[in-house]
Structure formats: structure tokens, C-alpha cells
Design a protein around this motif. Structure first.
Motif, PDB file in Angstrom:
ATOM      1  N   ALA A  16     -21.526  19.244  14.731  1.00 18.06           N
ATOM      2  CA  ALA A  16     -20.762  19.122  13.483  1.00 18.06           C
ATOM      3  C   ALA A  16     -20.426  17.660  13.200  1.00 18.06           C
ATOM      4  O   ALA A  16     -20.499  17.203  12.054  1.00 18.06           O
ATOM      5  CB  ALA A  16     -19.486  19.959  13.567  1.00 18.06           C
ATOM      6  N   VAL A  17     -20.098  16.924  14.244  1.00 15.83           N
ATOM      7  CA  VAL A  17     -19.800  15.499  14.077  1.00 15.83           C
ATOM      8  C   VAL A  17     -21.064  14.740  13.665  1.00 15.83           C
ATOM      9  O   VAL A  17     -21.054  13.939  12.732  1.00 15.83           O
ATOM     10  CB  VAL A  17     -19.203  14.906  15.377  1.00 15.83           C
ATOM     11  CG1 VAL A  17     -19.130  13.385  15.307  1.00 15.83           C
ATOM     12  CG2 VAL A  17     -17.817  15.494  15.639  1.00 15.83           C
ATOM     13  N   GLY A  66     -19.873  18.762  18.715  1.00 14.80           N
ATOM     14  CA  GLY A  66     -20.883  17.708  18.786  1.00 14.80           C
ATOM     15  C   GLY A  66     -21.813  17.666  17.582  1.00 14.80           C
ATOM     16  O   GLY A  66     -21.903  16.654  16.889  1.00 14.80           O
ATOM     17  N   LYS A  68     -21.875   5.090  15.886  1.00 17.48           N
ATOM     18  CA  LYS A  68     -21.430   5.095  17.282  1.00 17.48           C
ATOM     19  C   LYS A  68     -20.993   6.492  17.717  1.00 17.48           C
ATOM     20  O   LYS A  68     -21.327   6.957  18.801  1.00 17.48           O
ATOM     21  CB  LYS A  68     -20.226   4.151  17.449  1.00 17.48           C
ATOM     22  CG  LYS A  68     -20.597   2.755  17.884  1.00 17.48           C
ATOM     23  CD  LYS A  68     -19.362   1.873  17.894  1.00 17.48           C
ATOM     24  CE  LYS A  68     -18.705   1.801  19.245  1.00 17.48           C
ATOM     25  NZ  LYS A  68     -17.694   0.719  19.317  1.00 17.48           N
ATOM     26  N   THR A  69     -20.230   7.141  16.848  1.00 17.49           N
ATOM     27  CA  THR A  69     -19.704   8.464  17.189  1.00 17.49           C
ATOM     28  C   THR A  69     -20.847   9.475  17.292  1.00 17.49           C
ATOM     29  O   THR A  69     -20.913  10.254  18.245  1.00 17.49           O
ATOM     30  CB  THR A  69     -18.680   8.932  16.139  1.00 17.49           C
ATOM     31  OG1 THR A  69     -17.752   7.867  15.897  1.00 17.49           O
ATOM     32  CG2 THR A  69     -17.910  10.144  16.625  1.00 17.49           C
ATOM     33  N   ARG A  96     -24.074   3.981  23.079  1.00 21.83           N
ATOM     34  CA  ARG A  96     -23.594   3.770  21.707  1.00 21.83           C
ATOM     35  C   ARG A  96     -23.393   2.281  21.423  1.00 21.83           C
ATOM     36  O   ARG A  96     -23.572   1.824  20.298  1.00 21.83           O
ATOM     37  CB  ARG A  96     -22.328   4.582  21.421  1.00 21.83           C
ATOM     38  CG  ARG A  96     -21.122   4.242  22.265  1.00 21.83           C
ATOM     39  CD  ARG A  96     -19.877   5.046  21.861  1.00 21.83           C
ATOM     40  NE  ARG A  96     -18.764   4.692  22.717  1.00 21.83           N
ATOM     41  CZ  ARG A  96     -18.428   5.332  23.842  1.00 21.83           C
ATOM     42  NH1 ARG A  96     -19.107   6.380  24.232  1.00 21.83           N
ATOM     43  NH2 ARG A  96     -17.421   4.910  24.585  1.00 21.83           N
ATOM     44  N   PHE A 153     -11.993   3.831  20.171  1.00 21.34           N
ATOM     45  CA  PHE A 153     -13.111   4.700  19.797  1.00 21.34           C
ATOM     46  C   PHE A 153     -12.868   6.075  20.398  1.00 21.34           C
ATOM     47  O   PHE A 153     -12.328   6.189  21.494  1.00 21.34           O
ATOM     48  CB  PHE A 153     -14.432   4.142  20.356  1.00 21.34           C
ATOM     49  CG  PHE A 153     -15.586   5.113  20.267  1.00 21.34           C
ATOM     50  CD1 PHE A 153     -16.350   5.186  19.116  1.00 21.34           C
ATOM     51  CD2 PHE A 153     -15.874   5.972  21.323  1.00 21.34           C
ATOM     52  CE1 PHE A 153     -17.390   6.101  19.021  1.00 21.34           C
ATOM     53  CE2 PHE A 153     -16.913   6.894  21.231  1.00 21.34           C
ATOM     54  CZ  PHE A 153     -17.674   6.945  20.078  1.00 21.34           C
ATOM     55  N   ASP A 189     -19.325   5.507  12.405  1.00 17.18           N
ATOM     56  CA  ASP A 189     -20.038   6.772  12.213  1.00 17.18           C
ATOM     57  C   ASP A 189     -21.245   6.872  13.151  1.00 17.18           C
ATOM     58  O   ASP A 189     -21.451   7.886  13.816  1.00 17.18           O
ATOM     59  CB  ASP A 189     -20.541   6.888  10.763  1.00 17.18           C
ATOM     60  CG  ASP A 189     -19.400   7.165   9.788  1.00 17.18           C
ATOM     61  OD1 ASP A 189     -18.257   7.346  10.244  1.00 17.18           O
ATOM     62  OD2 ASP A 189     -19.662   7.184   8.568  1.00 17.18           O
ATOM     63  N   SER A 215     -22.845   8.911  20.414  1.00 19.01           N
ATOM     64  CA  SER A 215     -22.063   9.339  21.575  1.00 19.01           C
ATOM     65  C   SER A 215     -22.138  10.851  21.769  1.00 19.01           C
ATOM     66  O   SER A 215     -22.279  11.345  22.889  1.00 19.01           O
ATOM     67  CB  SER A 215     -20.604   8.900  21.383  1.00 19.01           C
ATOM     68  OG  SER A 215     -19.903   8.923  22.596  1.00 19.01           O
ATOM     69  N   GLU A 216     -22.103  11.590  20.649  1.00 16.17           N
ATOM     70  CA  GLU A 216     -22.198  13.054  20.721  1.00 16.17           C
ATOM     71  C   GLU A 216     -23.571  13.488  21.238  1.00 16.17           C
ATOM     72  O   GLU A 216     -23.671  14.374  22.090  1.00 16.17           O
ATOM     73  CB  GLU A 216     -21.970  13.679  19.343  1.00 16.17           C
ATOM     74  CG  GLU A 216     -20.623  13.407  18.705  1.00 16.17           C
ATOM     75  CD  GLU A 216     -19.439  14.040  19.424  1.00 16.17           C
ATOM     76  OE1 GLU A 216     -19.666  14.877  20.319  1.00 16.17           O
ATOM     77  OE2 GLU A 216     -18.292  13.685  19.098  1.00 16.17           O
ATOM     78  N   LEU A 247     -12.016  16.532  10.662  1.00 13.41           N
ATOM     79  CA  LEU A 247     -13.172  17.405  10.859  1.00 13.41           C
ATOM     80  C   LEU A 247     -12.867  18.495  11.900  1.00 13.41           C
ATOM     81  O   LEU A 247     -13.298  19.634  11.769  1.00 13.41           O
ATOM     82  CB  LEU A 247     -14.371  16.558  11.307  1.00 13.41           C
ATOM     83  CG  LEU A 247     -15.647  17.301  11.684  1.00 13.41           C
ATOM     84  CD1 LEU A 247     -16.369  17.745  10.426  1.00 13.41           C
ATOM     85  CD2 LEU A 247     -16.554  16.407  12.518  1.00 13.41           C
ATOM     86  N   SER A 300     -21.785  15.506  10.097  1.00 16.42           N
ATOM     87  CA  SER A 300     -20.801  14.963   9.167  1.00 16.42           C
ATOM     88  C   SER A 300     -20.861  13.438   9.084  1.00 16.42           C
ATOM     89  O   SER A 300     -20.589  12.846   8.047  1.00 16.42           O
ATOM     90  CB  SER A 300     -19.416  15.438   9.590  1.00 16.42           C
ATOM     91  OG  SER A 300     -18.423  14.680   9.013  1.00 16.42           O
ATOM     92  N   PHE A 301     -21.236  12.791  10.188  1.00 18.27           N
ATOM     93  CA  PHE A 301     -21.178  11.324  10.255  1.00 18.27           C
ATOM     94  C   PHE A 301     -22.516  10.657   9.928  1.00 18.27           C
ATOM     95  O   PHE A 301     -22.591   9.443   9.843  1.00 18.27           O
ATOM     96  CB  PHE A 301     -20.699  10.873  11.644  1.00 18.27           C
ATOM     97  CG  PHE A 301     -19.210  11.052  11.852  1.00 18.27           C
ATOM     98  CD1 PHE A 301     -18.548  12.172  11.378  1.00 18.27           C
ATOM     99  CD2 PHE A 301     -18.470  10.095  12.512  1.00 18.27           C
ATOM    100  CE1 PHE A 301     -17.183  12.340  11.560  1.00 18.27           C
ATOM    101  CE2 PHE A 301     -17.097  10.251  12.702  1.00 18.27           C
ATOM    102  CZ  PHE A 301     -16.463  11.376  12.224  1.00 18.27           C
TER     103      PHE A 301
END
Lengths: 143, 113
Positions: free
Chosen positions: A112-113, A110, A43-44, A22, B53, A41, A47-48, B91, A116-117
Motif C-alpha cells: 500500500a505504501v 508495504g 526512500k520509503t 534506500r 525517516f 517517497d 525501504s518497503e 495512509l 501510494s508513494f
């Protein structure tokens, strides 16, 4: 869609590389001058996707994870995370929030993130061959 | 280290810091569970004020500790989630567990960025 810049990355599916992956993708994204929220967003979401490869695609052995990141016209950032692991038998079910095969310590969030992001998530998978997750994030100026 | 503990009057506080992902959560979990087993707190406070993070692994970490504290008849509180991490918390829906708390000033922690 005209691609203006592109980078490729491959690394072993060791969990210690989650931070590296990430970090590397966000370093590449920096040239679009993202906002703090846009950067977080991406990065997350990365990562997922990388964690999914490590936990699910290569559960018992280390494999290689491939990331391609592209910057396209219109401030579009496209990240693909690919593995040659076990594949997902039922993508629809895998993408359902709270569904997980990862045990009690995994939240099942995972995908869903990622959805969403980022603005778009596409998943292709072949059992025994591997999985590709492609995410598109449009970096609007007003975000 | 990425977890610092303090313990008083049956309350165990775990101050988490840095990045929480699938890799770091494993070590955090081991250390927190070790302290729970050793001290048998009635309340576990997970303080997120210096977390930079997190991804959904942090949600798994919270839910797992929530279950563990329930098993031992204790409670859990998740405090000082920094502003930039709230989207993931929302979320996840873990707010419905009633464990979230924002009282940064009262606890004398640094204000989150």
C-alpha cells in the motif's frame, strides 16, 4: 521510454542493509534534483520493497537482493527490486492493505505504501523462483 | 542510542530518533518493551519529534505497543510526528485509534522540520 542513466546494486538480505539500499537509491536519484517530498517517497517505497525481500522472500536464510534504478526521459525514475526467494503464491492477496504473513509486528502496509508513494507498481512472482517489484515515480516539477 | 526514556508519575516517554525501519524497529521494540515490563507505566508516550525517516515498520511498532499497553490496562500516545512523515501516518489509518497528538511546544521539544 529512453533510458538516460542506470545503476545496479546487489547485496545480502541482511536487515542492516535496508538503510544502505534506500540511501544508495536516493543518492542516485539526487541527479534529478528531487524535492524533499519526492526523495522521501522513493526512500520509503524502496525501504518497503527491500524489507519484503528480507522478511518474506528469504525468511530463514540470507539471499541476494538485486536493485536496478533507471532514469528515463521525462523525469521518470524506475526502480526494480528483485529476489530469488520463495515467491508470492497470491500476489493480489499480498497487495491487499493490512494483509500480512509477517506476524503481529508487521502492519501489512508495504505494498500500500509502495502504491501510494509511487506512480506505478508492478509485481511479478514465481513460487520457488523469486519476485520482482518494479516501481515508477514520475518527478513532476510541480510536486 | 535511538531510544531515550524518561519516566515520571506513571508516564513512560520514549523519545525515538533517527530512522525507523524493520532493522532499527526490532531494537526499539525490545528496549521499549523492556521498560514497560520493568516500570508498568499507565501511559506510554512515543515521541517522534526527532525521527528522520520511517517506513511501515514504524506503524507496526506503534500497533504492537498499542496492543501491549491494552493488555496491561494502560494507554499509548503518539506525539510530535514530523510533518514530512504524516503522509504515512495518514495512509496507515492509525489515527482512528485516537492515539495521535501534536503538542510539540507544550512538551518543550524541538520543533520538527
Amino acid at each position: 521510454m529512453k533510458v538516460l542513466n542506470e545503476m545496479k546494486l546487489s547485496f545480502m538480505s541482511r536487515s542492516v542493509n535496508e538503510g544502505f539500499a534506500r540511501g544508495a537509491v536516493s543518492a542516485f536519484l539526487m541527479q534529478l534534483d528531487p524535492t524533499v517530498a519526492q526523495l522521501a517517497d522513493v526512500k520509503t517505497a524502496v525501504s518497503e520493497a527491500v524489507t519484503n525481500c528480507i522478511v518474506h522472500a528469504y525468511p530463514n536464510s540470507a539471499g541476494i537482493i538485486y536493485i536496478t534504478a533507471k532514469i528515463a526521459e521525462g523525469r521518470e525514475f524506475i526502480v526494480s527490486v528483485r529476489d530469488k526467494g520463495c515467491g508470492i503464491p497470491d500476489i493480489k492477496q499480498a497487495m491487499e492493505p493490512l494483509f500480512t504473513t509477517g506476524g503481529e509486528e508487521r502492519a501489512g502496509l508495504g505494498f500500500a505504501v509502495m502504491q501510494s508513494f509511487t506512480d506505478k507498481v508492478r509485481v511479478t512472482s514465481k513460487p520457488g523462483k523469486g519476485t520482482t517489484v518494479t516501481m515508477i515515480k514520475r518527478l513532476r516539477e510541480d510536486d | 542510542m535511538n531510544v531515550k526514556f524518561s519516566f515520571a508519575a506513571g508516564e513512560l516517554t520514549a523519545n525515538l530518533s533517527g530512522d525507523i525501519d524493520h532493522h532499527t524497529a526490532r531494537d526499539m521494540r525490545r528496549r521499549i518493551d523492556g521498560e514497560i515490563e520493568r516500570l508498568h507505566p499507565s501511559l506510554l508516550i512515543l515521541d517522534f519529534s526527532t525521527v528522520q525517516f520511517m517506513d511501515s515498520s514504524a506503524i507496526g511498532l506503534i500497533m504492537g505497543r498499542y496492543r501491549l499497553m491494552q493488555l496491561t490496562g494502560g494507554y499509548i500516545r503518539v506525539s510530535n510526528i514530523p510533518k514530512h512523515l504524516k503522509r504515512l501516518i495518514e495512509l496507515s489509518g492509525i489515527g482512528a485509534l485516537g492515539v495521535l497528538e501534536y503538542k510539540g511546544k507544550e512538551r518543550g521539544n524541538n520543533e520538527s522540520a
